[in-house]
Write an enzyme that holds these catalytic residues in place. Structure first.
Site, short mmCIF file in Angstrom:
data_model
loop_
_atom_site.label_atom_id
_atom_site.label_comp_id
_atom_site.label_asym_id
_atom_site.label_seq_id
_atom_site.Cartn_x
_atom_site.Cartn_y
_atom_site.Cartn_z
N HIS A 82 -5.97 -4.54 -10.56
CA HIS A 82 -5.36 -3.91 -9.39
C HIS A 82 -4.04 -4.61 -9.10
O HIS A 82 -3.94 -5.83 -9.21
CB HIS A 82 -6.29 -4.03 -8.17
N ASP A 161 -13.12 2.81 4.76
CA ASP A 161 -11.73 2.33 4.62
C ASP A 161 -10.74 3.41 5.05
O ASP A 161 -9.70 3.10 5.63
CB ASP A 161 -11.45 1.88 3.19
N ARG A 168 -5.57 1.30 11.44
CA ARG A 168 -4.73 0.10 11.29
C ARG A 168 -3.26 0.50 11.32
O ARG A 168 -2.41 -0.18 11.90
CB ARG A 168 -5.04 -0.61 9.97
N SER A 183 -10.06 -3.97 2.46
CA SER A 183 -9.67 -2.59 2.16
C SER A 183 -9.53 -2.40 0.64
O SER A 183 -10.10 -1.48 0.05
CB SER A 183 -8.35 -2.30 2.87
N LYS A 187 -12.66 -0.58 -2.31
CA LYS A 187 -12.41 0.54 -3.23
C LYS A 187 -12.61 0.10 -4.67
O LYS A 187 -13.10 0.85 -5.50
CB LYS A 187 -11.00 1.09 -2.98
N1 URA Z 1 -3.75 -1.41 -0.15
C1 URA Z 1 -4.95 -1.03 0.36
O1 URA Z 1 -5.71 -0.32 -0.27
N2 URA Z 1 -5.29 -1.48 1.59
C2 URA Z 1 -4.49 -2.27 2.32
O2 URA Z 1 -4.87 -2.64 3.41
C3 URA Z 1 -3.26 -2.64 1.79
C4 URA Z 1 -2.90 -2.20 0.54
#
Ligand code: URA
Length: 441
Positions: A82, A161, A168, A183, A187
């Protein structure tokens, strides 16, 4: 406990129990806790942070708020990468097939571009016919058969999320490191992976502007990974200049194919070698990073990574001829304008501004609903520390299909020119040639 009691406990610096955090995330997911209470909790977390145990429980509850892929039927180790997002960041496209060619399964669920950073899905979709909306069953089948598949997230991945991120965004709590870490990890862990390599970008063009903040984020993400029983390596990489020479979807696919053919810009190759090496180590396909790097280099040099990519393109509906003749298969912009920098030493490059300039010409989107022009973007042949001679050939090519006189072109040109800080002092030492700042294993 009622949500208000949980909010009060967090507000007052208390530590929430596993069951309390899970109950709160369940209420976020099923909508039974209203926006104002979720927002209040986010602000309490923003100010008070989270203890390690709280973070692991919160992230695990977010991961389990939706579907978690079951990849247990795939025998190979399953490792993903990632990136926190950079300008010109096309690394996943050559990296995933290269790692798969070394025997590791790469179940890659990627995102779309928003703002100044591009998204892997948009880049892949610039290959005519390429589909990123495959069913979960087909995704698992292709990861098993080819070692890699690249798709987008469905609404069933970490729905908690989705709601938290939207709140947020409008409550000034995006910047909280535990919220960012949970977050991203919710995922990624929903992909059913065994291990993860994080490319944490640091610098002007990145989400993390300083190495201290990047280290802190990586520490939190590793806490979550440990809590979930997964292995994780973080590679901190420099984002003070765009990656490679291209910014824009089809242009970046062309550059990715150069990498898959064993060529391409040195900085991009270095990132693929370094991140690929760490993925191989996590997956047990290399004893250490040096051995991993040699393996990645070999599969890029002998065409086997390109062959994996060709099969992936074909299986996902794209035209595999893109591997042999990208210039004829990929969409091309109607116009290619030039820009020449003033003479002097390139002392700084504002990659974020270059990303926004590309966006203005159609390569990115300001809102999720915007349509992108896959052919638009920039080719930048100007590097940090380089001396631009007087009368030199143009260094920047602007690919676009905007009508003559369109104000967006003038706006983009002005941004590009202003993105380069040119210094008349030619004696400054050259910047580090390496983008790899630190590896946290
Ligand atoms: N990418 C995400 O998936 N979440 C965040 O909070 C910041 C970057």
């Amino acid at each position: 406990m009622l949500p208000v009691q949980l909010i009060r406990k967090k507000r007052d610096g208390g530590e929430l129990a596993d069951s309390e955090l899970r109950a709160f995330v369940a209420g976020v997911t099923d909508g039974s806790i209203p926006d104002y209470q979720v927002a209040a909790m986010l602000m309490a977390i923003y100010f008070n942070g989270m203890a390690d145990g709280e973070l692991a429980s919160w992230a695990d509850a977010m991961t389990r708020s939706g579907d978690v892929l079951d990849l247990s039927g795939i025998a190979r180790p399953k490792i993903d990468k990632h990136s926190t997002g950079g300008v010109g960041d096309k690394i996943s496209i050559p990296l995933a097939p290269a790692v798969a060619a070394c025997g590791i399964a790469v179940p890659m669920v990627s995102g779309r571009g928003l703002g100044h950073t591009g998204g892997t899905l948009d880049k892949l979709e610039s290959i005519p016919g390429f589909r990123v909306d495959l069913s979960t069953d087909r995704f698992i089948e292709l990861v098993d058969k080819l070692g890699v598949c690249l798709i987008g997230q469905t609404d069933r991945v970490a729905p908690a999320d989705k709601r938290l991120y939207a709140l947020r965004d409008v409550t000034a709590t995006v910047e909280s490191l535990p919220l960012i870490a949970s977050s991203i990890m919710s995922k990624k862990l929903a992909e059913g992976i065994d291990g993860l390599v994080l490319d944490c970008k640091v610098g002007r063009g990145a989400f993390m502007k300083t190495i201290e903040r990047a280290r802190e984020l990586c520490g939190l993400m590793r806490t979550i990974a440990r809590g979930a029983g997964k292995t994780m390596t973080c590679v901190l990489t420099d984002m003070n200049a765009p990656i490679g020479r291209t910014i824009g979807n089809a242009l970046e696919i062309r550059e990715s194919i150069e990498i898959l053919r064993g060529g391409g810009p040195a900085d991009t190759r270095e990132l693929v070698y370094a991140l690929g090496a760490e993925m191989l180590v996590l997956g047990g396909a290399a004893a250490d990073a040096d051995a991993g790097r040699a393996k990645i280099k070999a599969v890029l040099g002998d065409g086997s990574a390109l062959e994996v990519f060709r099969k992936v393109v074909e299986a996902q509906g794209g035209n595999p001829a893109v591997c042999d003749s990208p210039a004829t298969v990929l969409p091309r912009a109607a116009t290619r304008d030039e820009l020449t920098l003033p003479a002097g030493r390139i002392a700084a490059i504002d990659s974020e501004a270059l990303g926004i300039a590309a966006l203005i010409m159609g390569a990115g989107r300001r809102t999720k609903e915007d349509k992108i022009d896959p052919s638009a973007g920039l080719v930048v042949d100007a590097y940090l520390g380089e001396i631009v001679e007087r009368g030199a050939a143009p260094q920047i090519w602007i690919h676009h299909s905007l009508p003559p006189g369109d104000g967006r072109l003038a706006e983009a040109r002005a941004m590009i020119a202003a993105a380069f800080v040119i210094d008349q002092d030619l004696t400054a030492p050259p910047p580090s040639a390496s983008r790899i700042l630190e590896v946290i294993r």
